[in-house]
Enzyme design. Structure first.
Site, PDB file in Angstrom:
ATOM      1  N   GLY A   2      23.566   7.631 -34.311  1.00 62.77           N
ATOM      2  CA  GLY A   2      22.474   7.979 -35.204  1.00 62.77           C
ATOM      3  C   GLY A   2      22.918   8.299 -36.622  1.00 62.77           C
ATOM      4  O   GLY A   2      22.292   7.877 -37.604  1.00 62.77           O
ATOM      5  N   LYS A  52      30.674   1.014 -16.183  1.00 69.39           N
ATOM      6  CA  LYS A  52      30.347   2.329 -16.757  1.00 69.39           C
ATOM      7  C   LYS A  52      30.932   3.425 -15.883  1.00 69.39           C
ATOM      8  O   LYS A  52      31.032   3.264 -14.653  1.00 69.39           O
ATOM      9  CB  LYS A  52      28.821   2.508 -16.833  1.00 69.39           C
ATOM     10  CG  LYS A  52      28.367   3.522 -17.879  1.00 69.39           C
ATOM     11  CD  LYS A  52      28.466   2.902 -19.262  1.00 69.39           C
ATOM     12  CE  LYS A  52      27.908   3.814 -20.329  1.00 69.39           C
ATOM     13  NZ  LYS A  52      27.985   3.180 -21.669  1.00 69.39           N
ATOM     14  N   GLY A  65      18.287  11.317 -32.009  1.00 74.10           N
ATOM     15  CA  GLY A  65      19.653  11.382 -31.513  1.00 74.10           C
ATOM     16  C   GLY A  65      20.627  11.244 -32.677  1.00 74.10           C
ATOM     17  O   GLY A  65      21.109  10.154 -32.960  1.00 74.10           O
TER      18      GLY A  65
END
Length: 377
Positions: free
Chosen positions: A182, A77, A177
């Protein structure tokens, strides 16, 4: 800053790199967690309040997600300190600088995440080439455009309902979200007859127990507006969306939005985690004890990284979507069956599945977390 070794265990992280380039205002962190199965894939997240601990936790989630999905990749990440809505020229400068700073880190493959998109990945490709989630025009499978993560979440929800006492048709759901993930899970669930009753984004939330018009809401977001501009709905503070009664609650925003302090406010029968680490372990355990099924993040939201890995291997969009459907339906069923038969949390069942695969890959190496072979990590 805490000692990063406080977060270390048998799986990693193998590398934590802090990047600072004052001439362009770049501050970022790369965490390469575990690469026993192959080079790490994980998104570039941009937000003003990111931190090293968050990056470490997200990289571990990617290790587990990639292993559970059966991908030949480990977890990594990047977090970039900054406002993702900043001037495009400034954002491009930061991300091109980030790519150059990490040009030799072949253990990490860039991908989009919160605050970055396909265009951002195109800038990185132009600099160093080691990236997935590219625009269609330059050979990518646009994850956000096709809704890869949301597509996967809809299949996970469908399988999870085999372990619940209600059907998808007419089920009321809430999305916390309303961004790339979403919006797309909403689109897929609504197409199958589920009813969106509340949605939240960074500016606030809306609620209508009779149902929201999904097409109107999606058009609002496409035009750059907030859900709060939607008419014919009660306007609420964005955090109040946790209180809305529903059948399915889908977190698709930041980490730890539901924790031990607010989990008791949830009034739902099924949680499908669209974001990474959106619930604390204590919150998941509370729901389990209350009889609420909670499908963990690294099982539920793996559609995006499966699509990214397929792109990296040169697969077509159709093949990627088929693989997402097959892998996530199989993994969800396997995890929930173990959870039911062994009376353990779905996350514990998911961990068993992922750890089995990671440890097997590590066993083939002289050093458990890296290899000394040429052109390998």
């Amino acid at each position: 800053m805490e000692n990063v070794f406080n977060f270390a265990d048998e799986l990693g992280p193998v590398k934590v790199i802090h990047i600072h380039e004052p001439s362009i205002g770049l501050k970022a962190v790369l965490v390469v967690d575990n690469v026993a199965k192959g080079p790490s894939i994980g998104g570039v997240r941009m937000a003003p309040d990111v931190c090293t601990e968050e990056c470490i936790r997200l990289a571990r989630a990617m290790t587990l997600k990639n292993a559970a999905a059966g991908l030949p990749h480990g977890g990594g990440k990047v977090v970039v300190y900054g406002d993702p809505k900043t001037d495009k020229t400034e954002k491009e400068k930061l991300l091109r600088g980030l790519a150059q700073a990490l040009r030799n880190e072949e253990s990490y493959i860039f991908a989009p995440d919160m605050g970055t998109d396909e265009e951002c990945m195109a800038w990185i490709r132009d600099e160093i080439g080691r990236v997935v989630g590219l625009p269609r025009e330059i050979g990518g499978i646009p994850l956000d455009e096709i809704g890869a993560t949301g597509f996967g979440l809809s299949h996970v929800t469908d399988v999870a309902l085999n372990y619940c006492d209600f059907e998808l048709e007419g089920a009321r759901f809430v999305v916390q979200g309303f961004g790339a993930v979403g919006k797309n899970v909403t689109r897929f669930l609504a197409a199958r007859g589920a009813v969106l009753v509340a949605a939240a984004d960074s500016n606030g939330a809306i609620h209508n127990p009779g149902g929201l018009d999904v097409d109107r809401l999606l058009e609002l977001k496409r035009s750059g507006g907030s859900v709060t501009r939607y008419e014919d709905a009660e306007k609420m503070d964005r955090d109040a969306v946790i209180d809305v009664e529903c059948d399915i609650w889908i977190p698709a925003a930041r980490p730890d939005v539901v924790n031990e302090q607010n989990v008791h406010r949830l009034n739902t029968r099924l949680v499908v985690e669209g974001a990474n680490i959106p619930f604390t372990p204590g919150a998941e355990r509370y729901l389990h004890e209350k009889g609420v099924l909670c499908v963990p993040d690294f099982i539920a939201n793996a559609g995006g990284v499966i699509c990214a890995a397929m792109e990296y291997q040169g697969a077509s969009q159709a093949a990627a979507l088929q693989t997402i459907e097959e892998k996530l339906r199989r993994n969800t069923g396997q995890v929930l069956e173990v959870s039911k038969s062994e009376q353990i949390l779905p996350r514990e069942a998911s961990m068993k599945l992922a750890m089995q695969r990671i440890r097997r890959a590590m066993s083939f190496r002289r050093f458990s977390l890296f290899s000394t072979a040429e052109k390998w990590v």
